[in-house]
Design a protein around this motif. Sequence first.
Motif, mmCIF file in Angstrom:
data_model
loop_
_atom_site.group_PDB
_atom_site.id
_atom_site.type_symbol
_atom_site.label_atom_id
_atom_site.label_comp_id
_atom_site.label_asym_id
_atom_site.label_seq_id
_atom_site.Cartn_x
_atom_site.Cartn_y
_atom_site.Cartn_z
ATOM 1 N N GLY A 1 0.807 -1.202 0.000
ATOM 2 C CA GLY A 1 0.000 0.000 0.000
ATOM 3 C C GLY A 1 0.843 1.256 0.000
ATOM 4 N N CYS A 2 0.161 2.390 -0.082
ATOM 5 C CA CYS A 2 0.869 3.677 -0.107
ATOM 6 C C CYS A 2 0.070 4.698 0.687
ATOM 7 N N ASP A 3 0.677 5.223 1.754
ATOM 8 C CA ASP A 3 0.047 6.284 2.540
ATOM 9 C C ASP A 3 0.792 7.604 2.384
ATOM 10 N N GLY A 4 1.523 7.734 1.278
ATOM 11 C CA GLY A 4 2.255 8.966 0.998
ATOM 12 C C GLY A 4 3.613 8.689 0.408
ATOM 13 N N ALA A 5 4.229 9.735 -0.090
ATOM 14 C CA ALA A 5 5.522 9.610 -0.760
ATOM 15 C C ALA A 5 6.658 9.392 0.236
ATOM 16 N N ALA A 6 7.740 8.784 -0.269
ATOM 17 C CA ALA A 6 8.938 8.570 0.534
ATOM 18 C C ALA A 6 10.133 8.397 -0.395
ATOM 19 N N THR A 7 11.297 8.774 0.089
ATOM 20 C CA THR A 7 12.535 8.597 -0.671
ATOM 21 C C THR A 7 13.611 8.007 0.226
ATOM 22 N N ILE A 8 14.620 7.417 -0.423
ATOM 23 C CA ILE A 8 15.792 6.906 0.280
ATOM 24 C C ILE A 8 17.009 7.286 -0.537
ATOM 25 N N ALA A 9 18.088 7.690 0.133
ATOM 26 C CA ALA A 9 19.282 8.155 -0.573
ATOM 27 C C ALA A 9 20.544 7.757 0.166
ATOM 28 N N SER A 10 21.612 7.594 -0.607
ATOM 29 C CA SER A 10 22.925 7.324 -0.036
ATOM 30 C C SER A 10 23.437 8.570 0.684
ATOM 31 N N THR A 11 24.275 8.348 1.700
ATOM 32 C CA THR A 11 24.930 9.470 2.368
ATOM 33 C C THR A 11 26.434 9.464 2.125
ATOM 34 N N ASP A 12 26.902 8.539 1.266
ATOM 35 C CA ASP A 12 28.314 8.557 0.885
ATOM 36 C C ASP A 12 28.605 9.824 0.091
ATOM 37 N N PRO A 13 29.713 10.512 0.367
ATOM 38 C CA PRO A 13 30.014 11.770 -0.329
ATOM 39 C C PRO A 13 30.038 11.657 -1.851
ATOM 40 N N LYS A 14 30.499 10.529 -2.394
ATOM 41 C CA LYS A 14 30.633 10.392 -3.844
ATOM 42 C C LYS A 14 29.561 9.494 -4.450
#
Length: 213
Positions: free
Chosen positions: A119-132
Amino acid sequence: MRSSTVLAVLITLLSTSSASPLSKRADGPGIHLTNKGTTTQTFNFYNNYWNGDGTAGANFDHPMLPTTLAAGKTTFVPLPTTFKGRVQRGTELPATWVEFQISASNDQGSHGDVSVQQGCDGAATIASTDPKNTSHGGFTQNVLVGAPEAAYKKKPNGQKVIDSTVGGFTGVVNQAAVKWMNEKVGQANAYITGGTGVPDVSSKNQQLAVVFY
């Protein structure tokens, strides 16, 4: 050393420790969690019951580390390297899942993705925190507005959200929800019906940035 000097040193050490407690510092493995919604939200983490080669036993009833964030706020949530599971809004389904593991067996880095299969109750994102490393996944658009009525389902709390795209506990796939999420999000950004093509977001430093909208 004079007693007055010792006292001053102790006061300095204590004030430094209380100003930056370990649980709030971005030290070690964990998640940088942000609430970009317009209201205060509580997020819960779920550690899988078991993990196999490409399979996992999803945890539906044992949430941990409830984290409440006011709108626009960010915090760091430390996690053990053994954590493999997800974070979601609240404890009810349907809900958007941000799935991740802190330390993969092949490279000891963190890996994650966004899924709307439950299901979906709203948007979400995931991202790397490595500098490069600029890898990222998920979506930011509001998909809760404008969907066909058949694509919706209500949570137990009454909130109207997008139904599961794989059947959830009912075992009946909501084809209207599948069509809507494919049109608005796409498999290139989040898991909709399994398969491949979803970005594998990774961080060698064992920290990932997760944002809920």
